[in-house]
Enzyme design. Sequence first.
Site, mmCIF file in Angstrom:
data_model
loop_
_atom_site.group_PDB
_atom_site.id
_atom_site.type_symbol
_atom_site.label_atom_id
_atom_site.label_comp_id
_atom_site.label_asym_id
_atom_site.label_seq_id
_atom_site.Cartn_x
_atom_site.Cartn_y
_atom_site.Cartn_z
ATOM 1 N N THR A 185 4.386 -10.848 9.257
ATOM 2 C CA THR A 185 3.661 -9.623 8.895
ATOM 3 C C THR A 185 2.673 -9.994 7.792
ATOM 4 O OG1 THR A 185 5.185 -9.047 7.134
ATOM 5 C CG2 THR A 185 5.723 -8.221 9.326
ATOM 6 N N GLU A 330 6.875 -6.088 14.090
ATOM 7 C CA GLU A 330 8.329 -6.087 14.351
ATOM 8 C C GLU A 330 8.654 -5.557 15.743
ATOM 9 O OE1 GLU A 330 6.790 -5.140 11.655
ATOM 10 O OE2 GLU A 330 7.928 -5.551 9.833
ATOM 11 N N LYS A 438 0.945 13.304 -1.807
ATOM 12 C CA LYS A 438 1.884 14.390 -2.106
ATOM 13 C C LYS A 438 1.235 15.341 -3.105
ATOM 14 C CE LYS A 438 5.714 11.458 -0.972
ATOM 15 N NZ LYS A 438 5.187 10.088 -1.015
ATOM 16 N N TRP A 443 2.394 17.667 1.947
ATOM 17 C CA TRP A 443 1.956 16.301 2.242
ATOM 18 C C TRP A 443 0.596 16.358 2.937
ATOM 19 C CZ3 TRP A 443 6.218 12.459 4.253
ATOM 20 C CH2 TRP A 443 7.202 12.334 3.258
#
Length: 542
Positions: A185, A330, A438, A443
């Site tokens: 990654t 992944e 936030k 959100w």
Amino acid sequence: MLGNMQKQGLVIPDLLEHAAKYHGSSEIVSRMVEGDIHRYTYADALIRSKQLANALKRLGVSSGERVGTLAWNTFRHFEVYYAVSGSGAITHTINPRLFPEQITYIVNHANDRYIFVDLTFLPIVEALHEQFTSLKGVIILTDQANMPETSLPNVMCYESLIASESEVFAWPNLDDEQGATLCYTSGTTGNPKGVLYSHRSTILHALGSAQREGLDINCESVVLPVVPMFHVCAWGIPYAAPMTGAKIVFPGAGMDGASLTELIQSEKVDLLLGVPTVWLGLLNYLEQENQVLESVERVVVGGSAAPISMIQAFDEKHNAFVVHAWGMTEMSPLGTVCAPTRAFKNLPSSERYALQSKQGRPVFGVQLKIVDDTGEERKCDGVDFGRLLVKGPWIAAQYFLEDETALDTDGWFDTGDVATIDPKGFMQIVDRKKDVIKSGGEWISSIELENAAIGHPSVQEACVIGVLHPKWDERPLLLVVLAEGEACDEGSILQFMTGKVAKWSLPDAVLMVDSLPHTATGKLLKKDLREKYKKFLIDMAD
Ligand code: ADP
């Protein structure tokens, strides 16, 4: 009682054997870093991969050993994929866009014995090789005529290495759970982490991704993977294409609009795959040159969210359907695809574009759920959002050389993304969990604001980050790179965005910048920007 069926391993070399036998004349076309266009067939690729497998044997590469690649998408990189994994060793694709210290870290962490390198990336190896602790040699992916001067010890020329090798090679009996390909990654925080794909996971991923509900690849497809083979195996195209016999067109280092257009038109490509920034470059070029893509039917967009303006531009100007896809290293990487169904195509265009901007439904094999912070499942009503967890046979269970599991106690992998899922199962990424803004109790999706801003004709790139606010904790700040020769002000951008996003979520300020930082996989690097602009609104209020 067990079934009575054969236990045939699912192994990578079988893909190329199949392609050579049943689609032997299907082509692999490559734009080479040396400048020419190379073309040959799956039958040729198999022969040369076997020659390379013999060469690897001569070099003493043994089963399970790691062999690195630092290379563009070309036929030679394709051969390395098959020869290394097929002979039981592990292809470790190295992303040249990683920072030098990250490249050193992963080469040493993986214990790479040899590295196959394109001419373009040779300076990286020259600069770092003294820090590579396990390296025995470097093979330059070129022919003798193009071999460069180099001070590197133990350097070989790819074409000379394989030239006198036998075209006969018996692939060893491989356990399909054996590691085949290693990809790290990009590690925006901490060191990159390795994901070791097995032969079995690779084949299952190819079967899943080629299907109609996936990327829909078949023997008549002409596929151009602009996504690099140096990161998540070009979304598995080097495996799914030979499995189906599709023609592959490799762009090499030519990711710019002019090079891509030339290749797409001359090879009659019908399926493109890449990240949004590449497509923005292509669309801009086509607009400037007043050209239309003749052969392209579908454009798969993933890696970052596809803005509606891009979906619309491909549809209206090039009659090409944007297929939005989502996944991650992944996950090999494919998780969901917003594949076109008939019902979908019949929708009025504005509704269709809104649906296409969702990342879609999982291909068979991948399971999804969204949960709150206590692990409780959220409603699939398209509104409730939660942490996106995944499960499946091509999803990592742990990171390379790490002992602990990467899964929760029920076997789910937390993607780090926040998403909604609608009643028909279409998933939409709201944000990376760490990028969500936030504001008070609410959100705000940075992705939604960026996608609205990018539709403004003067905006080339947009990035939204949460910055400190005395009353609301955090509020969105929009950073904009203007397109060349364009000028516009904050008011014009905010006015353009009004009505496209909830009014209360509109950015508190818009800042024009010359450029924006990106990760090695082309994503906006928001961590540093958040740090830099943390107090922007507070300072502005003073
Ligand atoms: P890394 O940069 O760590 O290698 P990956 O290349 O694996 O990361 O990227 C995975 C992440 O990219 C996902 O978790 C998600 O946040 C983002 N991503 C991938 N596809 C999309 C998409 N279509 N829309 C929005 N975000 C996406």
